[in-house]
Design a protein around this motif. Structure first.
Motif, PDB file in Angstrom:
ATOM      1  N   ARG A  56       0.923  -0.796   0.110  1.00 59.47           N
ATOM      2  CA  ARG A  56      -0.248   0.422   0.144  1.00 59.47           C
ATOM      3  C   ARG A  56       0.986   0.732  -0.018  1.00 59.47           C
ATOM      4  N   PRO A  57       0.493   2.495  -0.126  1.00 60.81           N
ATOM      5  CA  PRO A  57       1.412   3.538  -0.366  1.00 60.81           C
ATOM      6  C   PRO A  57       0.784   4.284   0.658  1.00 60.81           C
ATOM      7  N   SER A  58       2.091   4.583   1.219  1.00 60.75           N
ATOM      8  CA  SER A  58       2.195   5.645   2.418  1.00 60.75           C
ATOM      9  C   SER A  58       1.183   6.780   2.144  1.00 60.75           C
ATOM     10  N   SER A  59       1.353   7.365   0.762  1.00 61.21           N
ATOM     11  CA  SER A  59      -0.031   8.554   0.936  1.00 61.21           C
ATOM     12  C   SER A  59      -0.375   8.226  -0.786  1.00 61.21           C
ATOM     13  N   GLY A  60      -1.123   9.572  -1.129  1.00 58.06           N
ATOM     14  CA  GLY A  60      -1.074   9.178  -2.734  1.00 58.06           C
ATOM     15  C   GLY A  60      -2.603   8.194  -3.401  1.00 58.06           C
ATOM     16  N   GLU A  61      -2.561   8.186  -4.339  1.00 56.21           N
ATOM     17  CA  GLU A  61      -4.077   7.059  -4.732  1.00 56.21           C
ATOM     18  C   GLU A  61      -3.297   6.839  -6.336  1.00 56.21           C
ATOM     19  N   TYR A  62      -4.548   5.649  -6.578  1.00 59.45           N
ATOM     20  CA  TYR A  62      -4.360   4.519  -7.283  1.00 59.45           C
ATOM     21  C   TYR A  62      -5.542   3.940  -7.874  1.00 59.45           C
ATOM     22  N   ALA A  63      -6.054   4.433  -9.050  1.00 58.75           N
ATOM     23  CA  ALA A  63      -7.721   3.622  -9.289  1.00 58.75           C
ATOM     24  C   ALA A  63      -7.483   2.821 -10.635  1.00 58.75           C
ATOM     25  N   PHE A  64      -7.448   1.417 -10.040  1.00 61.36           N
ATOM     26  CA  PHE A  64      -7.119   0.709 -11.539  1.00 61.36           C
ATOM     27  C   PHE A  64      -9.058   0.263 -11.630  1.00 61.36           C
ATOM     28  N   HIS A  65      -9.135   0.113 -12.633  1.00 57.01           N
ATOM     29  CA  HIS A  65      -9.798  -0.311 -13.674  1.00 57.01           C
ATOM     30  C   HIS A  65     -10.791   1.050 -13.601  1.00 57.01           C
ATOM     31  N   GLY A  66     -10.738   2.055 -12.690  1.00 56.79           N
ATOM     32  CA  GLY A  66     -11.435   3.330 -12.195  1.00 56.79           C
ATOM     33  C   GLY A  66     -11.970   2.745 -10.900  1.00 56.79           C
ATOM     34  N   THR A  67     -11.448   1.903  -9.935  1.00 57.72           N
ATOM     35  CA  THR A  67     -12.097   1.745  -8.722  1.00 57.72           C
ATOM     36  C   THR A  67     -10.584   2.355  -7.846  1.00 57.72           C
ATOM     37  N   PRO A  68     -10.816   3.089  -6.862  1.00 57.09           N
ATOM     38  CA  PRO A  68      -9.756   3.670  -5.730  1.00 57.09           C
ATOM     39  C   PRO A  68      -9.827   2.481  -4.920  1.00 57.09           C
ATOM     40  N   THR A  69      -8.046   2.279  -5.061  1.00 59.26           N
ATOM     41  CA  THR A  69      -7.629   1.138  -4.120  1.00 59.26           C
ATOM     42  C   THR A  69      -7.125   1.800  -2.625  1.00 59.26           C
ATOM     43  N   GLU A  70      -7.160   2.946  -2.433  1.00 60.69           N
ATOM     44  CA  GLU A  70      -6.218   2.855  -1.844  1.00 60.69           C
ATOM     45  C   GLU A  70      -7.018   2.666  -0.314  1.00 60.69           C
ATOM     46  N   LYS A  71      -8.407   2.758   0.388  1.00 63.17           N
ATOM     47  CA  LYS A  71      -9.016   1.884   1.289  1.00 63.17           C
ATOM     48  C   LYS A  71      -9.313   0.400   1.112  1.00 63.17           C
ATOM     49  N   LEU A  72      -9.097  -0.302  -0.019  1.00 61.34           N
ATOM     50  CA  LEU A  72      -9.772  -1.286  -0.093  1.00 61.34           C
ATOM     51  C   LEU A  72      -8.998  -2.242   0.876  1.00 61.34           C
ATOM     52  N   SER A  73     -10.000  -3.435   1.391  1.00 67.60           N
ATOM     53  CA  SER A  73      -9.499  -4.113   2.504  1.00 67.60           C
ATOM     54  C   SER A  73      -8.502  -5.340   1.826  1.00 67.60           C
ATOM     55  N   GLU A  74      -8.344  -5.891   2.364  1.00 65.91           N
ATOM     56  CA  GLU A  74      -6.442  -6.835   2.326  1.00 65.91           C
ATOM     57  C   GLU A  74      -7.633  -7.983   1.371  1.00 65.91           C
ATOM     58  N   ASN A  75      -9.061  -8.174   1.996  1.00 67.62           N
ATOM     59  CA  ASN A  75      -9.710  -9.507   0.892  1.00 67.62           C
ATOM     60  C   ASN A  75      -9.942  -9.117  -0.531  1.00 67.62           C
ATOM     61  N   ARG A  76     -10.231  -7.992  -0.170  1.00 70.06           N
ATOM     62  CA  ARG A  76     -10.710  -7.621  -1.822  1.00 70.06           C
ATOM     63  C   ARG A  76     -10.018  -7.100  -2.579  1.00 70.06           C
TER      64      ARG A  76
END
Length: 220
Positions: A56-76
């Motif tokens: 996971r990044p320390s800061s910043g944003e990453y979208a995969f296929h339009g889905t933001p990933t920064e706050k996703l659970s480990e399972n997701r």
């Protein structure tokens, strides 16, 4: 497919704080073949791990296929990796206790595909990579070039939309290196998106474009 904005990764220990990536803003379209280049320690593998949702990044944003990933659970994040991504590591990361067929089959075990169907598909891939005669052997019984072909087979067995390759020819002689690069090109022409970390300009020449990193920053 990939869009990052000001992606930063900092590693903190008791002795020091090290910023491996700084404000990385990058877009990669579906079907692209992108090579990431730069000197050792510049953040290439760290970036690959972030794009692959391994870290996971320390800061910043990453979208995969339009889905933001920064706050996703480990399972997701695990589900996204299994359903969309394949990984080729420089040290192969094959499971020594499993034979070649079982190593390649492993990503499919979690998909719900029936065993007979899995085995047929794995056999087809091994045939394509000219490694089927080693299907019942174990990794320690294979040469480096053969192990890398097995790692490639495992990476593409679930037909990943995104293939992430970390120095895929780094441990290979020139002949086997060309084989792997041709396989990557074939996967890309079939519609797969590839992000490859490499030190080799020859390997990078197979890509559509090159992203250069230095000291955790994008130069171009």
């Amino acid at each position: 497919m990939i869009k990052t904005c000001d992606l930063t990764r900092t590693f903190v220990t008791e002795e020091m704080e090290t910023t491996a990536l700084r404000n990385i803003s990058l877009e990669i379209e579906k079907g692209e073949f992108v090579a990431i280049m730069g000197p050792s320690g510049c953040g290439k593998s760290t970036l690959l791990n972030l794009l692959g949702l391994i870290d996971r990044p320390s800061s910043g944003e990453y979208a995969f296929h339009g889905t933001p990933t920064e706050k996703l659970s480990e399972n997701r994040m695990t589900r996204i990796r299994r359903g969309n991504m394949g990984f080729i590591f420089q040290n192969y990361n094959l499971v020594e206790e499993l034979n070649i067929l079982e190593n390649v089959e492993l990503p499919l075990v979690f998909t719900g595909m029936k065993r007979k169907e899995r085995r047929l598909w794995v056999q087809e891939i091994l045939d394509r990579l000219k490694i089927s005669h080693r299907a019942l052997h174990y990794p320690r019984q294979l040469s480096g070039g053969q192990q890398q072909r097995v790692a490639f087979a495992r990476a593409i067995v679930n037909r990943p939309k995104l293939l992430l390759a970390d120095e895929p020819t780094g441990n290979l002689d020139s002949k086997n290196g060309i084989v792997i690069m041709n396989l990557l090109t074939e996967h890309n022409r079939a519609g797969g998106t590839i992000v490859m970390v490499t030190h080799s300009m020859k390997d990078a020449s197979y890509a559509h474009r090159i992203v250069k990193l230095r000291d955790g920053l994008i130069l171009n």
